[in-house]
Design an enzyme around this catalytic site. Structure first.
Site, mmCIF file in Angstrom:
data_model
loop_
_atom_site.group_PDB
_atom_site.id
_atom_site.type_symbol
_atom_site.label_atom_id
_atom_site.label_comp_id
_atom_site.label_asym_id
_atom_site.label_seq_id
_atom_site.Cartn_x
_atom_site.Cartn_y
_atom_site.Cartn_z
ATOM 1 N N CYS A 1 8.772 -0.438 -1.166
ATOM 2 C CA CYS A 1 7.894 -0.786 -2.293
ATOM 3 C C CYS A 1 7.173 -2.100 -2.023
ATOM 4 O O CYS A 1 7.711 -3.185 -2.311
ATOM 5 C CB CYS A 1 8.704 -0.915 -3.578
ATOM 6 S SG CYS A 1 9.728 0.515 -3.936
ATOM 7 N N LEU A 2 5.951 -1.996 -1.500
ATOM 8 C CA LEU A 2 5.151 -3.193 -1.215
ATOM 9 C C LEU A 2 3.899 -3.211 -2.095
ATOM 10 O O LEU A 2 3.662 -4.179 -2.823
ATOM 11 C CB LEU A 2 4.771 -3.216 0.277
ATOM 12 C CG LEU A 2 3.871 -4.370 0.726
ATOM 13 C CD1 LEU A 2 4.613 -5.710 0.619
ATOM 14 C CD2 LEU A 2 3.393 -4.168 2.174
ATOM 15 N N GLU B 1 0.939 -2.738 -4.879
ATOM 16 C CA GLU B 1 0.921 -2.834 -6.338
ATOM 17 C C GLU B 1 -0.446 -2.386 -6.836
ATOM 18 O O GLU B 1 -1.389 -2.319 -6.034
ATOM 19 C CB GLU B 1 1.193 -4.288 -6.766
ATOM 20 C CG GLU B 1 2.552 -4.754 -6.281
ATOM 21 C CD GLU B 1 2.935 -6.138 -6.782
ATOM 22 O OE1 GLU B 1 2.082 -6.809 -7.400
ATOM 23 O OE2 GLU B 1 4.089 -6.526 -6.544
ATOM 24 N N SER C 1 -4.288 -3.806 0.024
ATOM 25 C CA SER C 1 -4.564 -4.395 1.343
ATOM 26 C C SER C 1 -4.146 -5.858 1.384
ATOM 27 O O SER C 1 -3.626 -6.352 2.389
ATOM 28 C CB SER C 1 -6.060 -4.280 1.665
ATOM 29 O OG SER C 1 -6.396 -2.931 1.883
ATOM 30 N N GLY D 1 6.258 1.067 11.356
ATOM 31 C CA GLY D 1 5.854 2.206 10.527
ATOM 32 C C GLY D 1 4.500 2.756 10.947
ATOM 33 O O GLY D 1 4.263 3.967 10.899
ATOM 34 N N ARG E 1 -11.174 35.670 18.022
ATOM 35 C CA ARG E 1 -12.336 36.036 17.204
ATOM 36 C C ARG E 1 -13.526 36.409 18.103
ATOM 37 O O ARG E 1 -13.946 35.595 18.933
ATOM 38 C CB ARG E 1 -12.686 34.834 16.317
ATOM 39 C CG ARG E 1 -13.988 34.927 15.574
ATOM 40 C CD ARG E 1 -13.831 35.672 14.289
ATOM 41 N NE ARG E 1 -15.070 35.620 13.516
ATOM 42 C CZ ARG E 1 -15.339 36.456 12.524
ATOM 43 N NH1 ARG E 1 -14.476 37.403 12.211
ATOM 44 N NH2 ARG E 1 -16.457 36.356 11.860
ATOM 45 N N GLY F 1 -15.022 28.552 10.765
ATOM 46 C CA GLY F 1 -16.124 28.914 9.866
ATOM 47 C C GLY F 1 -15.626 29.071 8.437
ATOM 48 O O GLY F 1 -14.773 28.293 7.986
ATOM 49 N N GLU G 1 0.007 2.876 5.011
ATOM 50 C CA GLU G 1 0.603 1.819 5.864
ATOM 51 C C GLU G 1 -0.469 0.916 6.463
ATOM 52 O O GLU G 1 -0.415 0.515 7.631
ATOM 53 C CB GLU G 1 1.527 2.438 6.913
ATOM 54 C CG GLU G 1 2.658 3.155 6.178
ATOM 55 C CD GLU G 1 3.917 3.377 6.951
ATOM 56 O OE1 GLU G 1 4.096 2.748 8.002
ATOM 57 O OE2 GLU G 1 4.744 4.181 6.490
ATOM 58 N N ARG H 1 -8.901 -9.845 14.542
ATOM 59 C CA ARG H 1 -8.334 -11.203 14.498
ATOM 60 C C ARG H 1 -7.703 -11.563 15.841
ATOM 61 O O ARG H 1 -7.818 -12.689 16.307
ATOM 62 C CB ARG H 1 -7.255 -11.284 13.419
ATOM 63 C CG ARG H 1 -7.788 -11.536 12.027
ATOM 64 C CD ARG H 1 -6.591 -11.710 11.095
ATOM 65 N NE ARG H 1 -6.971 -11.939 9.732
ATOM 66 C CZ ARG H 1 -6.085 -12.104 8.741
ATOM 67 N NH1 ARG H 1 -4.792 -12.039 8.991
ATOM 68 N NH2 ARG H 1 -6.478 -12.328 7.516
HETATM 69 N N1 COS Z 1 4.764 -9.657 12.178
HETATM 70 C C1 COS Z 1 5.371 -10.795 11.814
HETATM 71 N N2 COS Z 1 4.787 -11.731 11.040
HETATM 72 C C2 COS Z 1 3.537 -11.487 10.620
HETATM 73 C C3 COS Z 1 2.844 -10.318 10.955
HETATM 74 C C4 COS Z 1 3.495 -9.373 11.776
HETATM 75 N N3 COS Z 1 2.913 -8.229 12.124
HETATM 76 N N4 COS Z 1 1.627 -10.343 10.374
HETATM 77 C C5 COS Z 1 1.551 -11.514 9.714
HETATM 78 N N5 COS Z 1 2.706 -12.192 9.846
HETATM 79 C C6 COS Z 1 3.027 -13.531 9.328
HETATM 80 C C7 COS Z 1 2.039 -14.535 9.893
HETATM 81 O O1 COS Z 1 2.478 -15.015 11.130
HETATM 82 C C8 COS Z 1 2.049 -15.590 8.832
HETATM 83 O O2 COS Z 1 3.205 -16.381 8.981
HETATM 84 P P1 COS Z 1 3.129 -17.990 8.833
HETATM 85 O O3 COS Z 1 2.649 -18.215 7.430
HETATM 86 O O4 COS Z 1 4.540 -18.412 9.092
HETATM 87 O O5 COS Z 1 2.134 -18.419 9.858
HETATM 88 C C9 COS Z 1 2.211 -14.805 7.544
HETATM 89 O O6 COS Z 1 2.813 -13.559 7.917
HETATM 90 C C10 COS Z 1 0.903 -14.539 6.839
HETATM 91 O O7 COS Z 1 0.071 -13.846 7.737
HETATM 92 P P2 COS Z 1 -1.490 -13.710 7.524
HETATM 93 O O8 COS Z 1 -2.085 -15.047 7.265
HETATM 94 O O9 COS Z 1 -2.045 -12.919 8.656
HETATM 95 O O10 COS Z 1 -1.533 -12.871 6.172
HETATM 96 P P3 COS Z 1 -2.753 -12.252 5.379
HETATM 97 O O11 COS Z 1 -2.558 -12.479 3.937
HETATM 98 O O12 COS Z 1 -4.059 -12.673 5.989
HETATM 99 O O13 COS Z 1 -2.528 -10.668 5.554
HETATM 100 C C11 COS Z 1 -2.751 -8.527 6.561
HETATM 101 C C12 COS Z 1 -2.486 -10.017 6.746
HETATM 102 C C13 COS Z 1 -4.110 -8.219 5.963
HETATM 103 C C14 COS Z 1 -2.687 -7.953 7.979
HETATM 104 C C15 COS Z 1 -1.623 -7.911 5.666
HETATM 105 O O14 COS Z 1 -1.771 -8.306 4.323
HETATM 106 C C16 COS Z 1 -1.602 -6.396 5.715
HETATM 107 O O15 COS Z 1 -1.078 -5.797 6.661
HETATM 108 N N6 COS Z 1 -2.151 -5.727 4.654
HETATM 109 C C17 COS Z 1 -2.026 -4.299 4.528
HETATM 110 C C18 COS Z 1 -0.778 -3.971 3.766
HETATM 111 C C19 COS Z 1 -0.316 -2.589 4.017
HETATM 112 O O16 COS Z 1 -0.252 -2.133 5.139
HETATM 113 N N7 COS Z 1 0.026 -1.898 2.943
HETATM 114 C C20 COS Z 1 0.546 -0.585 3.042
HETATM 115 C C21 COS Z 1 1.845 -0.549 2.315
HETATM 116 S S1 COS Z 1 2.862 0.752 2.800
HETATM 117 S S2 COS Z 1 1.898 2.370 2.297
#
Ligand code: COS
Length: 381
Positions: free
Chosen positions: A126-127, A129, A134, A243, A269, A340, A364, A376
């Site tokens: 559960c991530l 909301e 994103s 994942g 076919r 088709g 995911e 990035r």
């Molecule tokens: N592994 C380990 N640590 C990670 C990481 C990874 N893959 N990605 C980011 N982090 C850490 C960073 O190192 C950073 O740590 P510090 O603050 O100690 O430096 C922290 O997490 C924040 O990272 P970042 O600044 O990159 O975060 P953002 O808010 O910019 O978000 C994205 C990054 C957009 C990549 C993230 O929010 C994301 O993956 N969003 C999509 C969510 C998703 O997949 N939802 C689906 C849910 S399941 S259906």
């Protein structure tokens, strides 16, 4: 059905894949159409997979798993996805849900692993909301410490296995704003105050329940905190790296199924006195589909091998997820074209494959988010 030429690292892996193929053909393929049309979750089938050892493939034997390399686990997922995507997705989501405890749990929590991944229980993650998909670091579900418990309030969205899971990983805010204020809790689904909402009416994967979950002051024991407070975002991201490879493998399996079906159809076919595959327009379309599926598989397994070698693989997982799921969308769409008018009706499975492929570009982490992760990395040293 095309035979995929696979090189597996061990005889044990070969046997596992044989078992998965047997179950996919004997248990999944005969049921998928009916369960999808009824929108029924095949809970008992998941138990069968669990008892066969297929629900904990990448986890250590001491934790109840099969200690298989990711490279092997993903090929098993691919085979399951080629017969029934929702079942493969369920295995992938369950594997994702076991990651936080396996990687970050206290000794006590890790002691629960054999139960979590042994096959009887099903997990959910559960991530997301309603207001934060994103932008996961903006999540608002709160967990407030009260004695030996956390009191959780908020709403989670798009939760696969909502209402059928036995345990939930809840990513929630225990501190201030941003990623550093997020923690992870492992909660029993039966906890009072954890209330799954009505199921979403989805375009595809209709046998897989997805819904919001309301947390109405749900009390979770404090010793269910996974890792220390404040590391929840890191846990969530690392879990998603793995994942996303699972979703890529599901996409490869779905695309392979569409390719196989369209090829079989094009060979049978006849139009203008010959099989339609003999016309270059269709023969070359199928050739491109076959090439794209092979490339998606290769990219996915290459990322898995990095993970197996203990090397960084986040960016490679993002590339695999983008490429494999975009490929699944394209190949399933082209498969409908090959059939088709027949491709557009439910008499043939390609109609379902095309509907199912869409969600893989979204779950995911949308493919836009994967491209963000990749771009990035390109902008850094
Ligand atoms: N592994 C380990 N640590 C990670 C990481 C990874 N893959 N990605 C980011 N982090 C850490 C960073 O190192 C950073 O740590 P510090 O603050 O100690 O430096 C922290 O997490 C924040 O990272 P970042 O600044 O990159 O975060 P953002 O808010 O910019 O978000 C994205 C990054 C957009 C990549 C993230 O929010 C994301 O993956 N969003 C999509 C969510 C998703 O997949 N939802 C689906 C849910 S399941 S259906």
């Amino acid at each position: 059905m095309t035979t995929v030429d696979r090189i597996l690292p061990t005889e044990e892996a070969q046997e596992l894949l044989g078992l998965a193929t047997e179950l996919a053909d004997g248990e999944l393929a005969p049921r998928v159409a009916e369960f999808e049309s009824r929108g029924e979750f095949p809970r008992e089938l998941l138990r069968t997979l669990g008892r066969s050892g297929l629900l904990g493939l990448p986890y250590p034997e001491s934790a109840g798993g099969a200690e298989q390399p990711y490279e092997v686990y993903l090929q098993v997922l691919e085979v399951l996805a080629s017969r029934w995507l929702a079942v493969a997705e369920a295995v992938s989501v369950h594997t994702l849900a076991c990651f936080p405890v396996a990687a970050y749990g206290s000794d006590k929590l890790r002691g629960m692993l054999p139960e979590l991944i042994g096959g009887e229980l099903l997990g959910a993650y559960c991530l997301s909301e309603p207001q934060g998909g994103s932008d996961a670091a903006a999540l608002a579900t709160r967990a407030v410490r009260d004695g030996e418990e956390y009191v959780v309030s908020g709403t989670k969205a798009w939760i696969t296995h909502a209402g059928v899971a036995d345990f939930y990983n809840i990513f929630c805010r225990t501190g201030g704003p941003g990623p550093g204020g997020i923690s992870c809790l492992l909660a029993d689904a039966a906890t009072p105050g954890i209330v799954p909402q009505a199921r979403e009416k989805t375009m595809g994967l209709r046998s897989s329940p997805v819904a919001q979950i309301a947390f109405d002051d749900a009390r979770v024991p404090a010793d269910r905190l996974v890792g220390p407070e404040g590391v929840g975002f890191r846990i969530a991201m690392q879990a998603l790296d793995s994942g996303r490879l699972g979703i890529a493998a599901c996409a490869v399996g779905l695309a392979q199924a569409a390719l196989d079906y369209a090829t079989g159809y094009a060979r049978e076919r006849n139009q203008f006195g010959r099989p339609i595959i003999a016309f270059q327009g269709l023969g070359f379309l199928l050739a491109d589909m076959a090439t794209q599926v092979a490339a998606a598989r290769a990219l996915t397994l290459a990322a898995a091998r990095l993970r197996d070698a203990g090397r960084p693989y986040s960016v490679e997982a993002a590339k695999a997820k983008v490429f494999a799921t975009d490929t699944a969308m394209k190949v399933t769409t082209d498969a409908v074209q090959v059939l088709g008018g027949s491709g557009y009706v439910a008499d043939h499975p390609v109609e379902r494959y095309m509907r199912e492929a869409k969600v893989l570009q979204i779950v995911e982490g949308t493919n836009q988010i994967q491209r963000l992760v990749i771009s990035r990395s390109l902008s850094r040293d």
